[in-house]
Design a protein around this motif. Structure first.
Motif: not given
Ligand code: GLN
Length: 455
Positions: A351-357
């Protein structure tokens, strides 16, 4: 009658329509009668209009280009459709589109592609290729589209029509089958800027049924377009060219017409500056995480229970097996690709690596626009990097397909309005090109004034 005749004559080749409204003449007659009775009617009363199949219509099937909704007739009208009817426009039918508005060529429709009226072997853009082709082929004088990443503006560019993506939240999304709710916006598809303003005036405004609907009072966009026709309407206007939206990979003929448009603007007294928006380099990547993430959630409702298709696996099955079989058969390849991408981007470990970025990039795009609009009144770019490409050319290459949206996606990420206006034919292939104008959020009127001046 003339438009129904035209549809009968050319739509076998163009395939802009998925459904033609059998009641159109009856509706038109009722409006005539109301006019004869002395009723006060709006500027567009009696004018036929084609409606993208993403919009719910209670008297016509609404499939969003998907097999999973084949034959589904919604129990209500989208707010924009209700507004059309209230203003006396005559729905001509529903137009073809990429399945659930995912695509840039209308080749991902479950009902076969739409053909570009300028060259039937070429794509009409997408996802709203049906609406754009209907207007370009004179099957309809006006149409509605939806623009999540360019689906009104890019088809406009490649079919030589006008397409407007309004400010996010200024036109109701209620009854527009959701693709990516934070990006989706309904808007006009027309042949002139003034026509687009007249149609925008009918569909705009607050809707309590749409939780992201703005409560602003909007000026008359038709008047804004008329103001552009006054002499000197471009004098002193500050126009920014975005370096990142007019660079490598753009077709020579598109760049040529764009340079001419810039010369016209400057000849009319506009002040031209070139500006850079570094975050735009990452806009497509961010969009293709945010969109699939939201789409995977929005499409979860197609579960074989609530709407449309239900496939029973051989020998029966559990609820989950019925659901899986239905989604396997009901969704096409691009929809499946995006559901897989979206659920992956949202999964706990990523989540953080893709959607968050991606959300961080979205903020940077918004900041870049804010910084640019501190310096200029409008931003311009070509509406699409190339003219219409041959049907089949990019269907097996998702990345090549996604790159068509390079110029249109930033406006959706920032929620700002954009318009595509015909810019003449490219020298090497004689096909239409478009110029895009973008304005700050809530300043849609600028697109009409400067667009009409340039048209
Ligand atoms: N081509 C874009 C996409 O495939 C446009 C989608 C849209 O605006 N509906 O996502």
């Amino acid at each position: 009658r003339a438009h129904l005749d035209r549809i009968a004559a050319v739509d076998g080749d163009v395939h802009a329509f998925l459904h033609v409204n059998a009641a159109a003449l009856e509706t038109a007659a009722a409006i005539d009668a109301s006019r004869a009775a002395g009723d006060e009617l709006g500027a567009l009363a009696g004018v036929p209009i084609a409606i993208k199949d993403v919009l719910c219509t209670l008297d016509m099937p609404s499939t969003s280009g998907s097999k999973i909704l084949e034959g589904w007739i919604p129990p209500y009208d989208a707010t924009v459709v209700a507004k059309l009817r209230a203003a006396g426009l005559v729905p001509l039918g529903k137009t073809n589109m990429d399945e659930f508005a995912m695509g840039s060529s209308t080749e991902f429709s479950a009902y076969g592609p739409t053909h570009n009226p300028w060259d039937l072997d070429r794509i009409p853009g997408g996802s709203g290729g049906g609406s754009a082709a209907a207007v370009a082929a004179f099957e309809a004088p006006l149409a509605l589209g939806s623009d999540t990443g360019g689906s009104i503006r890019q088809p406009g560019a490649v079919t030589g029509t006008v397409g407007v993506k309004p400010t996010y939240g200024s036109v109701s999304r209620y009854g527009a089958i959701a693709l990516a709710s934070s990006l989706d916006q309904v808007g006009p598809v027309t042949r002139t800027v003034l026509d687009a303003g007249l149609l925008h005036d009918v569909i705009k405004g607050h809707d309590k049924r749409d939780s992201t609907s703005l409560t602003d009072e909007w000026p008359s966009f038709a008047d804004a377009a008329r103001a552009g026709l006054a002499p000197d309407s471009l004098r002193g206007v500050k126009v920014g060219i975005v370096t990142e939206l007019n660079g490598e990979g753009f077709q020579a003929g598109v760049k040529g017409r764009f340079a001419e448009a810039v010369a016209l603007l400057s000849g009319a007294g506009a002040e031209i500056v070139e500006l850079s928006a570094p975050s735009f380099e990452y806009a497509i990547s961010a969009y293709y995480l945010i969109l699939p993430a939201e789409a995977s959630s929005n499409l979860a409702k197609f579960d074989s229970v609530r709407f449309g298709l239900r496939v029973n696996p051989e020998g029966g099955g559990t609820v989950e097996q019925v659901m899986a079989a239905t989604r396997e058969q009901g969704f096409g390849p691009e929809v499946k690709r995006r559901i897989i991408l979206g659920t992956y981007a949202l999964s706990a470990g990523y989540y953080d690596a893709y959607y968050g970025s991606a959300q961080k990039v979205r903020t940077l795009v918004q900041r870049d626009f804010a910084r640019l609009f501190d310096e200029v009144d409008i931003l311009i770019s070509p509406s699409a990097p190339t003219t219409a490409f041959p049907i089949g050319e990019k269907i097996d290459d998702p990345l090549a397909m996604y790159l068509n949206d390079l110029t249109t996606i930033p406006a959706n990420l920032a929620g700002i309005p954009g318009i595509s206006i015909p810019m003449g034919l490219a020298e090497e292939d004689g096909l239409p090109t478009g110029i895009q104008l973008m304005a700050p959020a809530r300043e849609d009127a600028r697109l009409y004034t400067y667009g009409a001046a340039l048209e």
